[in-house]
Write an enzyme that holds these catalytic residues in place. Structure first.
Site, PDB file in Angstrom:
ATOM      1  N   GLU A 210     -13.692  -0.354   6.818  1.00  8.26           N
ATOM      2  CA  GLU A 210     -13.066  -0.462   8.139  1.00  8.26           C
ATOM      3  C   GLU A 210     -13.798   0.339   9.211  1.00  8.26           C
ATOM      4  O   GLU A 210     -13.632   0.071  10.398  1.00  8.26           O
ATOM      5  CB  GLU A 210     -11.588  -0.071   8.081  1.00  8.26           C
ATOM      6  CG  GLU A 210     -11.340   1.380   7.800  1.00  8.26           C
ATOM      7  CD  GLU A 210      -9.856   1.710   7.716  1.00  8.26           C
ATOM      8  OE1 GLU A 210      -9.155   1.036   6.956  1.00  8.26           O
ATOM      9  OE2 GLU A 210      -9.427   2.642   8.416  1.00  8.26           O
TER      10      GLU A 210
ATOM     11  N   ARG B  71     -13.827  -4.730   3.697  1.00  4.46           N
ATOM     12  CA  ARG B  71     -12.683  -4.736   4.619  1.00  4.46           C
ATOM     13  C   ARG B  71     -13.084  -4.299   6.031  1.00  4.46           C
ATOM     14  O   ARG B  71     -12.498  -3.384   6.630  1.00  4.46           O
ATOM     15  CB  ARG B  71     -11.518  -3.906   4.088  1.00  4.46           C
ATOM     16  CG  ARG B  71     -11.825  -2.538   3.595  1.00  4.46           C
ATOM     17  CD  ARG B  71     -10.576  -1.795   3.166  1.00  4.46           C
ATOM     18  NE  ARG B  71      -9.757  -1.351   4.268  1.00  4.46           N
ATOM     19  CZ  ARG B  71      -8.671  -1.984   4.714  1.00  4.46           C
ATOM     20  NH1 ARG B  71      -8.264  -3.096   4.176  1.00  4.46           N
ATOM     21  NH2 ARG B  71      -7.981  -1.489   5.728  1.00  4.46           N
TER      22      ARG B  71
ATOM     23  N   TRP C 102     -11.324  12.701   8.719  1.00  6.90           N
ATOM     24  CA  TRP C 102      -9.946  12.228   8.835  1.00  6.90           C
ATOM     25  C   TRP C 102      -9.890  10.841   8.299  1.00  6.90           C
ATOM     26  O   TRP C 102      -9.194  10.224   7.771  1.00  6.90           O
ATOM     27  CB  TRP C 102      -9.459  12.216  10.287  1.00  6.90           C
ATOM     28  CG  TRP C 102      -7.996  11.963  10.311  1.00  6.90           C
ATOM     29  CD1 TRP C 102      -7.002  12.834   9.936  1.00  6.90           C
ATOM     30  CD2 TRP C 102      -7.317  10.749  10.683  1.00  6.90           C
ATOM     31  NE1 TRP C 102      -5.781  12.239  10.059  1.00  6.90           N
ATOM     32  CE2 TRP C 102      -5.926  10.964  10.515  1.00  6.90           C
ATOM     33  CE3 TRP C 102      -7.747   9.502  11.149  1.00  6.90           C
ATOM     34  CZ2 TRP C 102      -4.961   9.994  10.782  1.00  6.90           C
ATOM     35  CZ3 TRP C 102      -6.803   8.525  11.429  1.00  6.90           C
ATOM     36  CH2 TRP C 102      -5.419   8.770  11.245  1.00  6.90           C
TER      37      TRP C 102
ATOM     38  N   GLU D 290      -8.821   2.005  -1.563  1.00  3.12           N
ATOM     39  CA  GLU D 290      -9.490   1.720  -0.287  1.00  3.12           C
ATOM     40  C   GLU D 290     -10.268   2.913   0.251  1.00  3.12           C
ATOM     41  O   GLU D 290      -9.782   4.043   0.231  1.00  3.12           O
ATOM     42  CB  GLU D 290      -8.400   1.322   0.719  1.00  3.12           C
ATOM     43  CG  GLU D 290      -8.881   1.128   2.123  1.00  3.12           C
ATOM     44  CD  GLU D 290      -7.724   0.825   3.063  1.00  3.12           C
ATOM     45  OE1 GLU D 290      -6.689   0.303   2.608  1.00  3.12           O
ATOM     46  OE2 GLU D 290      -7.854   1.124   4.260  1.00  3.12           O
TER      47      GLU D 290
ATOM     48  N   ARG E  56       0.859  -1.192   0.000  1.00  2.00           N
ATOM     49  CA  ARG E  56       0.000   0.000   0.000  1.00  2.00           C
ATOM     50  C   ARG E  56       0.886   1.230   0.000  1.00  2.00           C
ATOM     51  O   ARG E  56       1.767   1.351   0.871  1.00  2.00           O
ATOM     52  CB  ARG E  56      -0.888   0.000   1.246  1.00  2.00           C
ATOM     53  CG  ARG E  56      -1.944   1.070   1.234  1.00  2.00           C
ATOM     54  CD  ARG E  56      -2.596   1.237   2.586  1.00  2.00           C
ATOM     55  NE  ARG E  56      -1.831   2.133   3.440  1.00  2.00           N
ATOM     56  CZ  ARG E  56      -2.261   2.616   4.614  1.00  2.00           C
ATOM     57  NH1 ARG E  56      -3.448   2.256   5.076  1.00  2.00           N
ATOM     58  NH2 ARG E  56      -1.521   3.423   5.335  1.00  2.00           N
TER      59      ARG E  56
ATOM     60  N   TYR F 208      -2.693  11.590   5.701  1.00  2.00           N
ATOM     61  CA  TYR F 208      -2.950  10.280   6.304  1.00  2.00           C
ATOM     62  C   TYR F 208      -1.939   9.231   5.800  1.00  2.00           C
ATOM     63  O   TYR F 208      -1.656   9.136   4.612  1.00  2.00           O
ATOM     64  CB  TYR F 208      -4.373   9.773   5.993  1.00  2.00           C
ATOM     65  CG  TYR F 208      -4.453   8.305   6.292  1.00  2.00           C
ATOM     66  CD1 TYR F 208      -4.476   7.872   7.616  1.00  2.00           C
ATOM     67  CD2 TYR F 208      -4.360   7.358   5.282  1.00  2.00           C
ATOM     68  CE1 TYR F 208      -4.429   6.527   7.921  1.00  2.00           C
ATOM     69  CE2 TYR F 208      -4.324   6.002   5.588  1.00  2.00           C
ATOM     70  CZ  TYR F 208      -4.352   5.608   6.912  1.00  2.00           C
ATOM     71  OH  TYR F 208      -4.291   4.272   7.215  1.00  2.00           O
TER      72      TYR F 208
ATOM     73  N   GLU G 102      -4.380  -7.100   5.369  1.00  2.00           N
ATOM     74  CA  GLU G 102      -3.491  -6.045   5.867  1.00  2.00           C
ATOM     75  C   GLU G 102      -2.816  -6.557   7.139  1.00  2.00           C
ATOM     76  O   GLU G 102      -3.457  -7.222   7.963  1.00  2.00           O
ATOM     77  CB  GLU G 102      -4.305  -4.794   6.182  1.00  2.00           C
ATOM     78  CG  GLU G 102      -3.466  -3.630   6.643  1.00  2.00           C
ATOM     79  CD  GLU G 102      -4.284  -2.380   6.978  1.00  2.00           C
ATOM     80  OE1 GLU G 102      -3.754  -1.281   6.840  1.00  2.00           O
ATOM     81  OE2 GLU G 102      -5.465  -2.533   7.374  1.00  2.00           O
TER      82      GLU G 102
ATOM     83  N   ASP H  71      -4.943   3.941   0.129  1.00  2.00           N
ATOM     84  CA  ASP H  71      -6.027   4.202   1.085  1.00  2.00           C
ATOM     85  C   ASP H  71      -6.410   5.675   1.038  1.00  2.00           C
ATOM     86  O   ASP H  71      -5.597   6.546   1.358  1.00  2.00           O
ATOM     87  CB  ASP H  71      -5.535   3.833   2.500  1.00  2.00           C
ATOM     88  CG  ASP H  71      -6.643   3.888   3.542  1.00  2.00           C
ATOM     89  OD1 ASP H  71      -7.759   4.310   3.197  1.00  2.00           O
ATOM     90  OD2 ASP H  71      -6.377   3.493   4.698  1.00  2.00           O
TER      91      ASP H  71
ATOM     92  N   HIS I 234      -8.810   6.879   2.891  1.00  2.00           N
ATOM     93  CA  HIS I 234      -9.201   7.166   4.269  1.00  2.00           C
ATOM     94  C   HIS I 234     -10.462   8.017   4.372  1.00  2.00           C
ATOM     95  O   HIS I 234     -10.545   8.952   5.180  1.00  2.00           O
ATOM     96  CB  HIS I 234      -8.028   7.812   5.027  1.00  2.00           C
ATOM     97  CG  HIS I 234      -7.864   7.262   6.398  1.00  2.00           C
ATOM     98  ND1 HIS I 234      -8.038   8.003   7.522  1.00  2.00           N
ATOM     99  CD2 HIS I 234      -7.556   6.015   6.831  1.00  2.00           C
ATOM    100  CE1 HIS I 234      -7.843   7.253   8.588  1.00  2.00           C
ATOM    101  NE2 HIS I 234      -7.546   6.038   8.194  1.00  2.00           N
TER     102      HIS I 234
HETATM  103  O1  KDG Z   1      -7.612   3.711  14.135  1.00  2.00           O
HETATM  104  C1  KDG Z   1      -7.582   4.110  12.798  1.00  2.00           C
HETATM  105  C2  KDG Z   1      -6.638   3.244  11.999  1.00  2.00           C
HETATM  106  O2  KDG Z   1      -6.917   1.908  12.238  1.00  2.00           O
HETATM  107  C3  KDG Z   1      -6.720   3.524  10.518  1.00  2.00           C
HETATM  108  O3  KDG Z   1      -6.353   4.849  10.315  1.00  2.00           O
HETATM  109  C4  KDG Z   1      -5.824   2.596   9.741  1.00  2.00           C
HETATM  110  O4  KDG Z   1      -6.955   3.153   7.714  1.00  2.00           O
HETATM  111  C5  KDG Z   1      -6.240   2.406   8.327  1.00  2.00           C
HETATM  112  C6  KDG Z   1      -5.752   1.215   7.618  1.00  2.00           C
HETATM  113  O5  KDG Z   1      -6.193   0.995   6.499  1.00  2.00           O
HETATM  114  O6  KDG Z   1      -4.951   0.482   8.197  1.00  2.00           O
HETATM  115 MG    MG Z   2      -7.720   2.255   5.902  1.00  2.00          MG
END
Ligand code: KDG
Ligand code: MG
Length: 469
Positions: free
Chosen positions: A329, A350, A469, A303, A209, A221, A406, A277, A279
């Protein structure tokens, strides 16, 4: 469960309401409350006695005797759950860590959940899951679902230990020899990302990633940001445990990310699988543009492009791109997954097994996804503990529609407190053949690493307004 209800059970809620009327006339409210509590407790006990008598033929009935909640910070905060049973030496270990809200989950477990579990049969995992999810009326949410996941993992651990089998065997046995894993490559610029990715590939990773700091933005991020290490350290030391603020601008981000992947493909070649990602930071139209512009670089997946609330927005991305999509997530309800899976709006689900309700929930998500040709990619960051990583891999190894996993390497200080967990070799994750989940917690070592308040960063736009975020 098949035993006829006892008299106390039959009284149930109706008996309680009827008696409450009489109580108003005769007894004081306080003594009435005591009677009600006794009736309800008896009701639960009767059901439990009936069910544990029927558990695991040939084995003595089993009861939960205690639920211990261990909050510890070996490098970062973790909430561990230890479910003890009436069989000497038999206990289960689970993980109930919710990054930034650890103490809320610990309080839920200690104050609300643990009293409900003592004297129950730990073998009735599904019934306990339903009881804790649907029983309390106020259901769901990340705090409760993380607490439930912690209990669920510990109960599966007990079941595996009782059966003397690693969990993947109880889940149906192996469907693969290992779980394809991905790691993170982050950098301040493209060359640094390339360098980190090359090191990961040397270590055996086939999937990486990639995240890069965006010039002109403070913090991005998944990257070390643009600051020098000294400036970053000064800032962290002066935050007094409060969240850092990152600055995000979609225009700059959308300009840089396709160029990063153009660069990486040119440098690293076509073989390595690349992932990215977002995010949850983009609007639907921005995500559609990014997915479209990334097509030439053949990502394994893109992602979490969008916020978790409005799943239908993924239609827009789908209509504009063939870049594979992953999402989930932040989901903490099984039902969050349904629209994305049944409309085939994503390619990888995921969820975080630690926040969606554990193995019991994860198996259902995987089974639903299998029917719609969606694969799994369970969340596996450092802020969930080794028992959840172990749960990920036990499920990965036993389902037909596993996609990718992951993973992180835990530092030694964490491993001293929480031992076991999956291992990485030649690009794949695997578990040992220890019975159960294969993790343990050293409570004495945990005590030496007390909790430290910590937050995830937050993000704002350049004009000061709040950004996801
Ligand atoms: O607590 C937040 C994290 O788990 C996150 O920011 C991690 O996005 C994440 C990832 O894909 O591992
Ligand atoms: Mg993530």
């Amino acid at each position: 469960m098949h035993k006829p209800l006892s008299k106390a059970s039959q009284l149930g809620r109706r008996g309680f309401l009827g008696l409450a009327g009489v109580a108003a006339l005769s007894d004081s409210l306080l003594s009435r409350k005591r009677v009600v509590r006794a009736l309800l407790a008896k009701d639960m006990l009767a059901e439990n006695t009936g069910s544990s008598a029927g558990s695991s033929p040939g084995l003595p009935p089993l009861k939960i005797t205690d639920v211990r909640v261990i909050v510890t910070c070996p490098d970062r905060n973790y909430v561990l759950v230890k479910v003890l049973t009436s069989e000497p030496g038999l206990y289960g270990v689970g993980d109930a860590t919710l990054n930034g809200r650890e103490l809320a989950v610990a309080a839920d477990l200690e104050q609300h959940i643990s009293p409900l579990l003592v004297d129950r049969d730990p073998e009735q995992i599904e019934d306990t899951w339903q009881y804790l999810y649907r029983g309390p009326y106020w259901r769901g949410g990340p705090v409760q679902m993380t607490a439930l996941a912690g209990i669920d993992l510990a109960l599966w651990d007990i079941k595996g230990k009782r059966a003397n089998m690693p969990l993947y065997q109880l889940l149906g046995g192996r469907t693969r020899t290992g779980a394809l894993a991905y790691t993170h490559a982050s950098g301040r610029d493209f060359a640094e990302v390339e360098d980190v990715a090359r090191r990961a590939m040397k270590r055996g990773f086939k999937c990486v990633r990639a995240q890069v700091a965006i010039p002109g933005l403070e913090g991005t991020y998944g990257t070390p940001g643009n600051k020098t290490p000294e400036a970053a350290a000064w800032r962290v030391a002066n935050l007094a445990g409060l969240p850092q603020t990152e600055v995000f601008e979609p225009a700059s981000y959308l300009r840089v990310v396709p160029r990063l992947f153009e660069y990486l493909r040119a440098k690293l070649g076509p073989e390595v699988e690349l992932l990215h990602d977002c995010h949850e930071r983009l609007d639907p139209i921005q995500a559609a543009r990014l997915a479209h512009e990334l097509e030439p670089y053949h990502l394994f997946f893109l992602e979490d492009c969008l916020r978790p609330e409005y799943k239908e927005s993924f239609r827009l991305i789908r209509e504009h791109s063939t870049t594979p999509l992953a999402m989930g997530e932040l989901f903490n309800s099984l039902w969050d997954c349904v629209p994305l899976i049944k409309e085939q709006l994503i390619d990888y689900i995921r969820c975080d097994l630690g926040h969606i309700g554990g193995i019991t929930a994860g198996r259902k998500v995987a089974a639903l996804a299998e029917l719609f040709q969606v694969r799994t990619a369970w969340h596996g960051p450092g802020d969930i503990g080794p028992p959840t990583h172990a749960a990920n891999v036990h499920v990965d190894l036993s389902i037909p529609n596993f996609g990718i996993q992951e993973m992180v390497f835990f530092p030694d200080v964490t491993r001293e407190v929480i031992s076991g967990g999956p291992e990485f070799k030649d690009g794949y994750m695997n578990v040992s053949d220890l019975p159960g989940l294969g993790c343990d917690v050293n409570e004495e070592a945990a005590k030496k690493c007390p909790y430290r308040r910590a937050y995830l960063p937050t993000a704002r736009r350049k004009d000061g307004s709040v950004q996801d975020w």
